[in-house]
Design an enzyme around this catalytic site. Structure first.
Site, PDB file in Angstrom:
ATOM      1  N   GLY A  74       0.896  -1.064   0.030  1.00  0.00           N
ATOM      2  CA  GLY A  74       0.122   0.005  -0.049  1.00  0.00           C
ATOM      3  C   GLY A  74       0.849   1.348  -0.033  1.00  0.00           C
ATOM      4  N   ASN A 154      -7.469   4.455   9.171  1.00  0.00           N
ATOM      5  CA  ASN A 154      -6.854   3.309   9.771  1.00  0.00           C
ATOM      6  C   ASN A 154      -6.864   3.366  11.486  1.00  0.00           C
ATOM      7  OD1 ASN A 154      -4.816   5.419   9.120  1.00  0.00           O
ATOM      8  ND2 ASN A 154      -3.535   4.199  10.150  1.00  0.00           N
ATOM      9  N   GLN A 182      -7.495   0.390   4.103  1.00  0.00           N
ATOM     10  CA  GLN A 182      -8.385  -0.185   5.190  1.00  0.00           C
ATOM     11  C   GLN A 182      -9.993  -0.586   4.636  1.00  0.00           C
ATOM     12  OE1 GLN A 182      -7.774  -0.990   8.421  1.00  0.00           O
ATOM     13  NE2 GLN A 182      -5.454  -0.133   8.276  1.00  0.00           N
ATOM     14  N   ALA A 203      -2.731  -6.533   0.230  1.00  0.00           N
ATOM     15  CA  ALA A 203      -3.174  -7.530   0.482  1.00  0.00           C
ATOM     16  C   ALA A 203      -3.414  -8.079   1.998  1.00  0.00           C
ATOM     17  CB  ALA A 203      -2.413  -8.682  -0.294  1.00  0.00           C
ATOM     18  N   THR A 240      11.013  -7.714 -11.526  1.00  0.00           N
ATOM     19  CA  THR A 240      10.411  -9.024 -11.621  1.00  0.00           C
ATOM     20  C   THR A 240       9.063  -9.276 -10.552  1.00  0.00           C
ATOM     21  OG1 THR A 240      12.554 -10.032 -12.053  1.00  0.00           O
ATOM     22  CG2 THR A 240      10.647 -11.777 -11.594  1.00  0.00           C
ATOM     23  N   CYS A 328       4.192   5.078  20.793  1.00  0.00           N
ATOM     24  CA  CYS A 328       5.214   4.675  21.553  1.00  0.00           C
ATOM     25  C   CYS A 328       6.188   3.700  20.752  1.00  0.00           C
ATOM     26  CB  CYS A 328       4.809   3.854  22.736  1.00  0.00           C
ATOM     27  SG  CYS A 328       3.528   2.552  22.140  1.00  0.00           S
TER      28      CYS A 328
END
Length: 399
Positions: A74, A154, A182, A203, A240, A328
């Site tokens: 992504g 997200n 998402q 994916a 590739t 964090c």
């Protein structure tokens, strides 16, 4: 975690690979290992597998197969969309519109483009994480070449008014990109109906493998290549191909979009039960994100008087995997940029928790979290000087 109960409540971070997906991938690690760029018969199996996966991705989002380009994930797709559009269209303008709550793949790409002469407008969002369509229209100038707004956030799960944004972009002849990492597999998407010109997906968010994603590029969109080299992906994305990953992506998106409604019905029912239990058992708790227009499996709540880091560590000791609203893990003491953008003060944003449900979630997992989480929050509050002060003063509280 051996011998300890494991409750995975972080499906927004990543998902497991479904057995059917792994089964589809395995032959392309072993017997069908040919390079798709080779011309001999043996390699045609690899080439055919890629094209079959491309068809599946296209079908899932209402696109054409030749508008799908496979990427390394992504973040690569986001970077390609922004940088590719920016550099290919700089003769038309140098202005891009996005939001303050985007994924860092978008925000950091925008920072890069700002250093290279582009101007970025970062739209505000309201307390639920929604953009204002009026503000979007006001931000457009005659130099605007791209609008990039995420489909669903997200962290807080808010789903943006994508179709309306697409209509505005189309009316003004501006490209529209959406980071749908998402959303895919959780929300029905039709790129034509929604007037989306570019769309990013990954994916591993819908039970496929990590390290593979795709960028939908509407036919006719003027875009530069991000990766240069060979002629793979119709000379648009060199390197590739990751054949097993692409095959896995194709199978995973086919499974994830085959029956979204019944899948969401089950997830939403569990999510609502979990949220109601949290709000009932833990006082001074606030839901973050839109109460209705949100991802099916997303819960993001803030608990006053505690630190998210401590909360995560204690949940982990009880075998519960979740994430927090403070950064964090990145070594930063700052709370999430998303939570600050929706107006949470630092001290409340620091005490935030994201629980994201998925296909692996069971009713007994909900029961377990509702048993463990209130005790952990109370334990942390009992150690908090702020909570002690609050109890003695009897302050009124907004959260």
């Amino acid at each position: 975690m051996e011998g300890k109960r494991l409750v995975y409540m972080d499906h927004a971070a990543t998902t497991y690979v479904k057995p059917e997906v792994l089964d589809a991938m395995m032959p392309y690690f072993t017997e069908n290992f040919g390079n798709p760029s080779s011309i001999y018969t043996f390699s045609r199996k690899s080439k055919s597998a890629i094209e079959e996966a491309r068809e599946k991705v296209a079908k899932a989002i209402g696109a054409k197969a030749d508008e799908i380009y496979f990427t390394g994930g992504g973040s690569e797709a986001d970077n390609w969309a922004l940088k590719g559009i920016a550099f290919a269209n700089k003769d038309k303008g140098n202005h891009i519109i996005t939001t303050k709550i985007e994924h860092h793949a978008i925000l950091h790409a925008c920072e890069f483009l700002e250093k290279n002469g582009f101007e970025i407008t970062y739209l505000n969002v309201d307390e639920n994480g929604m953009i204002s369509l009026d503000e979007l229209e006001r931000a457009i100038t005659d130099k605007t070449i791209l609008i990039s707004i995420m489909f669903a956030n997200n962290e807080i799960g808010t789903i943006e008014p994508i179709k309306e944004i697409g209509e505005i972009a189309k009316k003004r002849n501006i490209y529209f990109h959406t980071d749908a990492v998402q959303a895919v597999g959780n929300v029905k998407i039709d790129v034509k109906d929604m007037n989306i010109d570019l769309l990013s997906l990954a994916a591993h968010k819908f039970y496929g493998p990590k390290g593979v994603g795709a960028l939908y590029i509407k036919k006719g969109v003027k875009i530069e290549n991000l990766i240069h080299g060979g002629g793979q992906e119709r000379k648009r994305r060199a390197g590739t191909e990751n054949i097993p990953g692409i095959v896995g992506l194709g199978k995973a998106i086919e499974l994830a979009t085959s029956d979204i409604d019944s899948h969401n019905e089950r997830i939403i029912k569990m999510r609502d039960r979990l949220l109601e239990g949290i709000m009932e058992k833990i006082p001074h708790t606030k839901l973050n994100g839109h109460p209705e227009k949100r991802l099916p499996g997303n819960i993001n709540v803030s608990f006053r008087f505690i630190e998210g880091e401590s909360l995560l560590l204690l949940l982990d000791q009880s075998g519960i995997c979740a994430s927090t609203g403070s950064a964090c893990s990145s070594g930063s003491l700052d709370p999430s940029h998303v939570l600050l953008a929706i107006g949470l003060p630092h001290e409340i944003a620091h005490g935030s928790l994201r629980l994201s449900l998925g296909d692996a979630t069971k009713e007994e997992d909900i029961d377990y979290v509702l048993e463990v989480l209130p005790k952990i929050v109370q334990r942390l509050r009992d150690m908090s000087p702020l909570y002690e002060t609050f109890k003695h003063k009897g302050e009124t509280i907004n959260v």
